[in-house]
Design a protein around this motif. Sequence first.
Motif, short mmCIF file in Angstrom:
data_model
loop_
_atom_site.label_atom_id
_atom_site.label_comp_id
_atom_site.label_asym_id
_atom_site.label_seq_id
_atom_site.Cartn_x
_atom_site.Cartn_y
_atom_site.Cartn_z
N CYS A 70 5.08 -35.71 39.82
CA CYS A 70 5.65 -34.30 39.96
C CYS A 70 7.08 -34.21 38.98
CB CYS A 70 6.26 -34.00 41.32
SG CYS A 70 4.79 -34.13 42.58
N LEU A 92 1.84 -27.14 43.71
CA LEU A 92 3.21 -27.23 44.21
C LEU A 92 3.31 -28.04 45.40
CD1 LEU A 92 5.08 -23.83 43.59
CD2 LEU A 92 5.07 -25.78 41.95
N GLY A 94 8.26 -29.86 43.71
CA GLY A 94 7.84 -29.93 42.14
C GLY A 94 6.53 -29.73 42.07
N GLU A 95 6.12 -29.44 40.74
CA GLU A 95 4.97 -29.18 40.12
C GLU A 95 4.28 -30.33 40.03
OE1 GLU A 95 2.83 -26.58 36.38
OE2 GLU A 95 5.07 -26.77 36.53
N ARG A 100 14.87 -35.19 37.63
CA ARG A 100 13.87 -34.24 37.81
C ARG A 100 12.34 -34.72 37.50
NH1 ARG A 100 16.74 -29.47 37.56
NH2 ARG A 100 14.64 -28.47 37.22
N GLU A 149 10.42 -28.38 40.11
CA GLU A 149 10.63 -27.09 39.88
C GLU A 149 12.02 -26.35 40.31
OE1 GLU A 149 9.67 -22.80 40.40
OE2 GLU A 149 10.09 -24.25 41.90
N ARG A 150 12.42 -26.80 41.63
CA ARG A 150 13.49 -26.34 42.21
C ARG A 150 13.86 -27.05 43.12
NH1 ARG A 150 11.69 -20.46 44.42
NH2 ARG A 150 10.60 -20.78 42.36
#
Length: 219
Positions: free
Chosen positions: A167, A95, A183-184, A114, A170-171
């Motif tokens: 990425c 992350l 981001g992942e 996203r 993720e939130r």
Amino acid sequence: MTIPAGSQIAEPAVTWAEFDWDLTPFTAPPIPLAVPVRQHAATAHPGPGADLRAVMRNFATGVAIAATYTDRPEGRIHDAVTINSLTSLSLEPPLIAISMKRGSRFGAGLAESRVWAVSILGGAALRTAGVFAKPHATRAEALAALPTRPGPRTGALLLDAPGWLECVLERSVEVGDHTLFVGEVVAAGAHDVGDRLVFLQGRFHVVDHIPDHRPGGIA
């Protein structure tokens, strides 16, 4: 160039034309093995915000360009912006995070798509970093002229840079006057290109490549 200390190099609520960017290359002197510790008298500041800004001017960061896009009926519209807020959060899962000023156009596009990509800049990209800290219209024109490639996992644009990440959001978290995007990492790569670009005291600085003499390090 002079930028309010402690600010993120990201699309602000005002236009970057209001700032005088000093893009004069600066090569850092050799780093001594030992640096004497100096005692400093306490300095009075108008308030906690000013104190934080004064302190953060002394924190050197890397410089990167974040890229995302929005899909419209007429096609995909790409955007990219210079940042120095890149943070590694976790290795498992992988992350990272970037922060953008609330209401920024880039942040709105990232929240919609996203996905985003990050290109970590080397010393040769000093002027590129300055261009992508400007208003959206200037950035869009520069992005169209630059050699880029879409990331294989996200489609967000990547530059030729020492390191890159792709990425998936993720939130996102509202934090004060900024939004933190976590981001992942779904793809990444790196290669050695010599000099590095850093941001310190409101200016870009080019730092000479320092060989890694550890076993397996880059000479």
